[in-house]
Design a protein around this motif. Structure first.
Motif, PDB file in Angstrom:
ATOM      1  N   GLU A 100     -13.156   6.254  -1.508  1.00  0.00           N
ATOM      2  CA  GLU A 100     -13.547   4.981  -0.919  1.00  0.00           C
ATOM      3  C   GLU A 100     -14.101   5.224   0.490  1.00  0.00           C
ATOM      4  N   PHE A 120      -2.939   3.332  -3.120  1.00  0.00           N
ATOM      5  CA  PHE A 120      -4.212   2.632  -2.978  1.00  0.00           C
ATOM      6  C   PHE A 120      -4.735   2.107  -4.311  1.00  0.00           C
ATOM      7  N   HIS A 147      -6.989   8.879  -0.627  1.00  0.00           N
ATOM      8  CA  HIS A 147      -8.184   8.348  -1.295  1.00  0.00           C
ATOM      9  C   HIS A 147      -9.414   8.384  -0.391  1.00  0.00           C
ATOM     10  N   LEU A 180      -7.775  -4.738   4.663  1.00  0.00           N
ATOM     11  CA  LEU A 180      -7.697  -3.374   5.194  1.00  0.00           C
ATOM     12  C   LEU A 180      -8.288  -3.297   6.607  1.00  0.00           C
ATOM     13  N   LEU A 239      -3.608   5.815   2.024  1.00  0.00           N
ATOM     14  CA  LEU A 239      -5.039   5.709   2.301  1.00  0.00           C
ATOM     15  C   LEU A 239      -5.689   7.090   2.381  1.00  0.00           C
ATOM     16  N   PHE A 276      -3.233  -1.230  -4.999  1.00  0.00           N
ATOM     17  CA  PHE A 276      -3.243  -2.155  -3.870  1.00  0.00           C
ATOM     18  C   PHE A 276      -4.253  -3.260  -4.145  1.00  0.00           C
ATOM     19  N   LEU A 312       0.830  -1.200   0.000  1.00  0.00           N
ATOM     20  CA  LEU A 312       0.000   0.000   0.000  1.00  0.00           C
ATOM     21  C   LEU A 312       0.868   1.255   0.000  1.00  0.00           C
ATOM     22  N   ILE A 340     -12.241   4.062   3.665  1.00  0.00           N
ATOM     23  CA  ILE A 340     -11.050   4.787   4.109  1.00  0.00           C
ATOM     24  C   ILE A 340     -11.435   5.906   5.074  1.00  0.00           C
TER      25      ILE A 340
END
Length: 195
Positions: free
Chosen positions: A116, A27, A112, A57, A109, A30, A22, A119
């Motif tokens: 997402e 991301f 992003h 995750l 992370l 990943f 990662l 996250i």
């Protein structure tokens, strides 16, 4: 005779590899395949323990929270409040390869967070735990009226060192981070509050 496998150790290796993937690939790149490639095995090596990227995750999140809570307990056991504060601030610094890999993954992370929803959920769970860790370290230093502002200051300072180190690891060597920590400790030399 069947090969004995330590499943906890295997999960730990997968999570460690996932953090590194990662942090190194970001991301967008990943995947469970990328993690299995890092481990040198097939994707089933990962999916046996983590059936999806989100499951992996989630385990990474749990590990982060468990580590922070364990550190908070260790900090509470340090009697000298100045030593406790220094240990807390040092905890946040990426002064070794493992800590730097974890912070690279966290930055990947965070970039992003709007793409997402998981996250954002992850970050929303981690931040209060990190702030509570700092609070544990400084509660003997100051009265309640300045506690939140001081937690903010320490969190911002450590986050700045982390980001600078992720961006420029060749400049922010472990030695330079420790030097900055000593200087920061001198600048915020807080007297122990009268209770």
């Amino acid at each position: 005779m069947p090969i004995q496998v330590d499943h906890d150790e295997r999960r730990g290796k997968i999570v460690n590899a996932a953090m590194r993937v990662l942090g190194e690939r970001g991301f967008a790149n990943f995947s469970l395949r990328a993690v299995s490639d890092r481990l040198g095995g097939s994707v089933t090596l990962v999916t046996h323990y983590f059936p999806s990227r989100e499951a992996l995750l989630t385990k990474m999140l749990e590990q982060t929270l468990d580590d922070a809570r364990s550190t908070q307990e260790e900090l509470a056991a340090i009697e000298d409040p100045h030593d406790r504060l220094e240990a807390a601030v040092r905890y946040f610094l990426p002064i070794d390869e493992e800590a730097l890999a974890i912070e690279r993954a966290r930055v990947a992370l965070a970039s992003h967070r709007d793409v997402e929803p998981f996250i954002q959920h992850y970050l929303d769970l981690v931040e209060p735990v990190m702030r509570e860790l700092i609070r544990t370290a400084i509660q003997d230093f100051i009265g309640r009226h300045r506690l939140d502002a001081t937690v903010d200051l320490i969190r911002l300072w450590t986050s700045g060192v982390v980001l600078s180190t992720v961006e420029h690891p060749e400049l922010w060597t472990p030695e330079r981070q420790i030097e900055a920590l000593r200087h920061f400790m001198n600048l915020i030399d807080l007297p122990v509050a009268a209770l």
